[in-house]
Design an enzyme around this catalytic site. Structure first.
Site, PDB file in Angstrom:
ATOM      1  N   GLY A   1       0.960  -1.252   0.179  1.00 27.91           N
ATOM      2  CA  GLY A   1       0.013  -0.167   0.060  1.00 27.91           C
ATOM      3  C   GLY A   1       0.729   1.179   0.045  1.00 27.91           C
TER       4      GLY A   1
ATOM      5  N   TYR B   1      12.130 -12.384 -12.635  1.00 25.25           N
ATOM      6  CA  TYR B   1      11.043 -11.726 -12.561  1.00 25.25           C
ATOM      7  C   TYR B   1       9.718 -12.192 -13.454  1.00 25.25           C
ATOM      8  CZ  TYR B   1       8.028  -7.305 -12.107  1.00 25.25           C
ATOM      9  OH  TYR B   1       7.104  -6.460 -11.868  1.00 25.25           O
TER      10      TYR B   1
END
Ligand code: GDP
Length: 278
Positions: free
Chosen positions: A15, A100
């Site tokens: 967040g 990734y």
């Protein structure tokens, strides 16, 4: 962490990052609906690689929906350096970022398996190169736009040249974090496929790294010399993604024009230089 209370409770992990902050801003600006409770958490609230801490977080928040943004992320050069660390699942994308890439692909495999076995409609979004306020402006580890913005800032204060890494010829579709935040909220509410969806500007909006550097130079009114260090990697030449599926759902969605988004990001960095991650 804010305290939960409503009937729809959306937990956003990661967040405090680039996209998490953008979602917070868009929600605070009126995109949240009555009865919706948004709970933004960061690594300070729980270590999500620890099962017990993750379970405790879910028991405390009791989310009905989760936007899972927490991840180890970085630009091309960090990907090259830490392929082993980025590689978190068993499972051939471009050589520069195979770690990734495999981790992201496996999210889709996991979502399909959850649907098949348990009927859960988890989905994955695939954004292209994201930038905006609250990005990581670290030159070594970050992505190209925040890296260039930071480099121009330093070049201006020292009177030196701006060095763009690579040839400047590779091409990317950049997406502004605040546009992406609006699309995330749409996905959460309206998109019910397990099949992933690409969140991107159109193929016609792809720009070269040189054009991206020029947009930063213009936005920051940099008058010095611009050089290209071709000893540095170009990475993948292009990763062109179609936003055709997004457009069939949202034909009228308006992306912030690239130059305007770059200007806003440069202004944010200049005004928040002390607190910015760098
Ligand atoms: P990618 O889009 O995932 O490949 O990652 P980046 O956002 O790191 O973009 C990499 C591209 O930008 C490569 O072609 C680099 O050569 C080029 N580039 C030019 N200057 C910079 C810089 O200062 N930082 C980074 N990360 N890339 C740069």
């Amino acid at each position: 962490m804010s305290e939960p209370g409503g009937s729809v409770r959306i937990l956003v992990t990661g967040g405090s990052g680039l996209v998490g902050r953008a979602i917070q801003e868009v929600v605070a600006d009126g995109a949240g609906l009555p009865g919706e409770d948004w709970v933004f958490v960061s690594s300070k609230d729980a270590d999500l690689t620890d099962a017990a801490q993750t379970r405790a977080l879910f028991e405390k928040v009791r989310p009905t929906h989760v936007i899972h943004l927490a991840a180890m992320v970085g630009g091309l050069f960090r990907n090259i350096k830490y392929n082993l660390d980025f590689w978190i699942h068993n499972g051939p994308p471009h050589n520069s970022n195979f770690g990734y890439s495999y981790a992201k692909r496996m999210i889709d495999v996991q979502n399909r398996a959850y649907f098949q076995q348990h009927g859960c409609t988890f989905t994955a979004v695939i954004p292209t190169n994201v930038f905006g306020p609250h990005d990581n402006f670290n030159i070594e580890d970050g992505h190209v736009l925040p890296g260039l913005i930071h480099k121009v800032h330093l070049a201006k204060s020292s009177g030196s040249a701006l060095t763009v890494w690579g040839t400047g010829k590779p091409r990317r579709q950049f997406i502004y974090s605040l546009d992406l935040a609006r699309l995330f909220i749409w996905v959460l509410r309206e998109y019910d496929e397990v099949e992933p969806i690409i969140l991107s500007v159109g193929e016609e909006d792809e720009v070269s790294i040189q054009e991206a550097a020029e947009a930063v130079v213009e936005a920051m009114d940099f008058r010095g010399e611009v050089t290209f260090d071709t000893s540095k990697s170009d990475g993948q030449f292009k990763k062109t993604a179609s936003n055709g599926k997004l457009r069939t759902y949202l034909p009228d969605f308006r992306f912030t024009p690239f130059k305007q988004a770059v200007k806003e990001t440069c202004a944010w960095f200049t005004h928040n230089y002390e607190q910015a991650r760098k």
